[in-house]
Motif scaffolding. Structure first.
Motif, mmCIF file in Angstrom:
data_model
loop_
_atom_site.group_PDB
_atom_site.id
_atom_site.type_symbol
_atom_site.label_atom_id
_atom_site.label_comp_id
_atom_site.label_asym_id
_atom_site.label_seq_id
_atom_site.Cartn_x
_atom_site.Cartn_y
_atom_site.Cartn_z
ATOM 1 N N PHE A 187 0.835 -1.114 0.045
ATOM 2 C CA PHE A 187 0.042 -0.244 -0.024
ATOM 3 C C PHE A 187 0.803 1.286 0.153
ATOM 4 C CE2 PHE A 187 -2.006 3.472 2.369
ATOM 5 C CZ PHE A 187 -2.959 3.777 1.618
ATOM 6 N N MET A 188 2.023 1.317 0.815
ATOM 7 C CA MET A 188 2.850 2.514 0.951
ATOM 8 C C MET A 188 3.504 2.622 -0.352
ATOM 9 S SD MET A 188 2.098 3.926 3.698
ATOM 10 C CE MET A 188 3.492 5.298 3.427
ATOM 11 N N GLN A 189 3.945 1.608 -1.048
ATOM 12 C CA GLN A 189 4.542 1.767 -2.391
ATOM 13 C C GLN A 189 3.420 2.575 -3.627
ATOM 14 O OE1 GLN A 189 6.207 -2.009 -3.640
ATOM 15 N NE2 GLN A 189 6.919 -2.372 -1.867
ATOM 16 N N SER A 190 2.356 2.206 -3.287
ATOM 17 C CA SER A 190 1.132 2.801 -4.289
ATOM 18 C C SER A 190 0.841 4.342 -3.993
ATOM 19 C CB SER A 190 -0.035 1.842 -4.342
ATOM 20 O OG SER A 190 -0.485 1.983 -2.951
ATOM 21 N N ARG A 191 1.088 4.460 -2.430
ATOM 22 C CA ARG A 191 0.613 5.769 -1.942
ATOM 23 C C ARG A 191 1.974 6.320 -1.030
ATOM 24 N NH1 ARG A 191 -4.892 6.374 -0.631
ATOM 25 N NH2 ARG A 191 -4.273 8.008 0.436
ATOM 26 N N PRO A 192 2.773 6.839 -1.587
ATOM 27 C CA PRO A 192 4.125 7.146 -0.681
ATOM 28 C C PRO A 192 3.836 8.336 0.067
ATOM 29 C CG PRO A 192 4.658 7.491 -2.954
ATOM 30 C CD PRO A 192 3.244 6.587 -2.832
ATOM 31 N N GLU A 193 2.814 9.296 -0.339
ATOM 32 C CA GLU A 193 2.643 10.237 0.330
ATOM 33 C C GLU A 193 1.558 10.065 1.664
ATOM 34 O OE1 GLU A 193 -1.200 9.504 -1.855
ATOM 35 O OE2 GLU A 193 1.089 9.273 -2.160
ATOM 36 N N TYR A 194 1.008 9.039 1.696
ATOM 37 C CA TYR A 194 0.106 8.625 2.965
ATOM 38 C C TYR A 194 0.927 8.849 4.172
ATOM 39 C CZ TYR A 194 -3.347 6.133 5.627
ATOM 40 O OH TYR A 194 -4.180 5.739 6.549
ATOM 41 N N GLU A 195 0.266 9.288 5.142
ATOM 42 C CA GLU A 195 1.018 9.650 6.483
ATOM 43 C C GLU A 195 0.082 8.902 7.559
ATOM 44 O OE1 GLU A 195 1.785 13.903 6.928
ATOM 45 O OE2 GLU A 195 3.173 13.679 5.470
ATOM 46 N N GLY A 196 -1.000 8.268 7.068
ATOM 47 C CA GLY A 196 -2.031 7.753 8.242
ATOM 48 C C GLY A 196 -1.456 6.417 8.804
ATOM 49 N N ALA A 197 -2.252 5.555 9.359
ATOM 50 C CA ALA A 197 -2.018 4.134 9.766
ATOM 51 C C ALA A 197 -2.653 3.147 8.625
ATOM 52 C CB ALA A 197 -2.421 3.940 11.259
ATOM 53 N N ILE A 198 -2.363 2.005 8.640
ATOM 54 C CA ILE A 198 -2.573 1.054 7.822
ATOM 55 C C ILE A 198 -2.821 -0.204 8.531
ATOM 56 C CG2 ILE A 198 -2.222 -0.258 5.564
ATOM 57 C CD1 ILE A 198 0.526 2.108 6.433
ATOM 58 N N CYS A 199 -4.176 -0.654 8.169
ATOM 59 C CA CYS A 199 -4.826 -1.914 8.844
ATOM 60 C C CYS A 199 -4.818 -3.107 7.803
ATOM 61 C CB CYS A 199 -6.195 -1.602 9.474
ATOM 62 S SG CYS A 199 -6.818 -3.102 10.237
ATOM 63 N N SER A 200 -3.948 -3.852 7.651
ATOM 64 C CA SER A 200 -3.904 -4.983 6.916
ATOM 65 C C SER A 200 -4.851 -6.065 7.488
ATOM 66 C CB SER A 200 -2.628 -5.519 6.668
ATOM 67 O OG SER A 200 -1.768 -4.630 6.174
ATOM 68 N N PHE A 221 -7.937 0.533 5.553
ATOM 69 C CA PHE A 221 -8.273 -0.764 5.603
ATOM 70 C C PHE A 221 -7.997 -1.365 4.415
ATOM 71 C CE2 PHE A 221 -10.761 1.095 9.248
ATOM 72 C CZ PHE A 221 -10.400 0.057 10.247
ATOM 73 N N ILE A 222 -7.117 -2.254 4.434
ATOM 74 C CA ILE A 222 -6.760 -2.911 3.091
ATOM 75 C C ILE A 222 -6.710 -4.407 3.252
ATOM 76 C CG2 ILE A 222 -5.028 -0.984 2.551
ATOM 77 C CD1 ILE A 222 -2.745 -3.192 2.967
ATOM 78 N N GLY A 223 -6.803 -5.061 1.942
ATOM 79 C CA GLY A 223 -6.674 -6.470 2.002
ATOM 80 C C GLY A 223 -8.176 -7.268 1.790
ATOM 81 N N ASP A 224 -8.045 -8.443 1.466
ATOM 82 C CA ASP A 224 -9.444 -9.161 1.387
ATOM 83 C C ASP A 224 -10.232 -9.447 2.352
ATOM 84 O OD1 ASP A 224 -8.530 -11.303 2.758
ATOM 85 O OD2 ASP A 224 -8.375 -12.675 1.031
ATOM 86 N N GLY A 225 -10.045 -8.889 3.422
ATOM 87 C CA GLY A 225 -10.836 -8.888 4.719
ATOM 88 C C GLY A 225 -11.411 -7.687 4.933
ATOM 89 N N ALA A 226 -10.869 -6.591 4.154
ATOM 90 C CA ALA A 226 -11.470 -5.352 4.544
ATOM 91 C C ALA A 226 -12.745 -5.129 3.821
ATOM 92 C CB ALA A 226 -10.395 -4.213 3.947
ATOM 93 N N ALA A 227 -13.021 -5.596 2.774
ATOM 94 C CA ALA A 227 -14.310 -5.378 1.854
ATOM 95 C C ALA A 227 -15.675 -5.520 2.914
ATOM 96 C CB ALA A 227 -14.114 -6.175 0.787
ATOM 97 N N LYS A 228 -15.374 -6.722 3.496
ATOM 98 C CA LYS A 228 -16.604 -7.213 4.226
ATOM 99 C C LYS A 228 -17.051 -6.325 5.517
ATOM 100 C CE LYS A 228 -14.475 -10.852 6.841
ATOM 101 N NZ LYS A 228 -14.334 -12.307 7.189
ATOM 102 N N CYS A 229 -15.737 -5.506 5.941
ATOM 103 C CA CYS A 229 -15.967 -4.843 7.139
ATOM 104 C C CYS A 229 -16.365 -3.456 6.983
ATOM 105 C CB CYS A 229 -14.725 -4.888 7.860
ATOM 106 S SG CYS A 229 -13.826 -6.273 8.288
ATOM 107 N N LYS A 230 -16.515 -2.692 5.686
ATOM 108 C CA LYS A 230 -16.696 -1.660 5.268
ATOM 109 C C LYS A 230 -18.214 -1.244 5.759
ATOM 110 C CE LYS A 230 -16.409 1.634 1.100
ATOM 111 N NZ LYS A 230 -16.048 1.379 -0.393
ATOM 112 N N ASP A 231 -19.115 -2.016 5.612
ATOM 113 C CA ASP A 231 -20.383 -1.723 6.245
ATOM 114 C C ASP A 231 -20.612 -1.646 7.796
ATOM 115 O OD1 ASP A 231 -21.147 -1.152 3.634
ATOM 116 O OD2 ASP A 231 -22.124 -3.415 3.312
ATOM 117 N N VAL A 232 -19.407 -2.158 8.167
ATOM 118 C CA VAL A 232 -19.604 -2.407 9.815
ATOM 119 C C VAL A 232 -18.881 -1.433 10.522
ATOM 120 C CG1 VAL A 232 -19.112 -3.921 11.839
ATOM 121 C CG2 VAL A 232 -19.776 -4.796 9.701
#
Length: 227
Positions: free
Chosen positions: A104-117, A162-173
């Motif tokens: 994710f950071m390679q795709s968004r090097p300007e990002y400064e927040g936290a990442i939840c895999s 939030f990233i990864g194949d587990g993130a999509a199902k959490c979007k509505d929660v």
């Protein structure tokens, strides 16, 4: 100088890549169910052929060590260990969730927040960890059942992607103004290049004889219900 073969099979993605001094120089991958056993060695041979390398040219083999799919991890780690035994090369284990955050950071090097895999672990459970933009761990790896209160402390502290194949199902929660979700896939062997090179540079190698994947949870065999 280091040329490293990299393997990722922790999810439905079957991926092989080559890196040189921390930079990806070849990759072959496919997302599909139950292809790892039949495709991984073919993908490895293909990436070696892409850049005209022999297996003897490798300096190390790196593998995504989990958490993730029990079967996928066993295939990837077994293949990596077999290559290291045969070639007498060192083995590097790369944390799968950190690798995703690195992608994710390679795709968004300007990002400064936290990442939840997040890796999908069925129903509302995920394998997850949280990192800052420098890939330092903020929340340790765990198996977590997601509800509306999940990651409240981290979300109240700032932006959390939030990233990864587990993130999509959490979007509505997980509904919070600081929550963002990426639909991109970061389970790729190409995303472990910098992490693998850093481990190689500091001689952080695994014991090939005793190394096992990080399953996080025990494998549970289920029997289909009779009709």
């Amino acid at each position: 100088m280091a040329t490293i073969l990299q393997i990722e099979t922790a999810t439905q993605v079957c991926s092989a890549a080559l890196s040189k001094d921390g930079k990806t120089i070849a990759v072959k991958e496919l997302m599909a169910s139950n292809i790892h056993a039949g495709s991984l060695t073919l993908f490895i041979e293909e990436v070696m052929g892409m850049v005209g390398l022999q297996f003897s040219d490798l300096d190390a083999v790196a593998v995504s060590k989990g958490p993730g799919s029990y079967t996928g991890l066993r295939i990837g780690v077994s293949t990596a260990k077999g290559l290291c035994f045969a070639l007498d090369k060192p083995l590097i284990g790369v944390d799968t969730l950190q690798m995703m955050a690195a992608g994710f950071m390679q795709s968004r090097p300007e990002y400064e927040g936290a990442i939840c895999s997040m890796i999908d672990a069925r129903r509302m459970e995920v394998f997850t960890a949280v990192y800052n933009a420098k890939l330092d761990s903020i929340v340790d790896t765990s198996a977590k059942i997601i509800d509306e209160h999940s990651f409240a402390e981290e979300l109240n502290s700032g932006v959390l992607m939030f990233i990864g194949d587990g993130a999509a199902k959490c979007k509505d929660v997980i509904r919070h103004e600081n929550a963002s979700f990426s639909g991109a896939n970061f389970n790729s062997a190409s995303n472990m290049s910098a992490l693998a090179y850093n481990a190689y540079s500091h001689s952080k190698f695994e014991d090939v004889a005793y190394f096992e994947p990080f399953y996080l949870k025990d494998f549970v065999l289920t029997t289909p219900k009779k009709k």
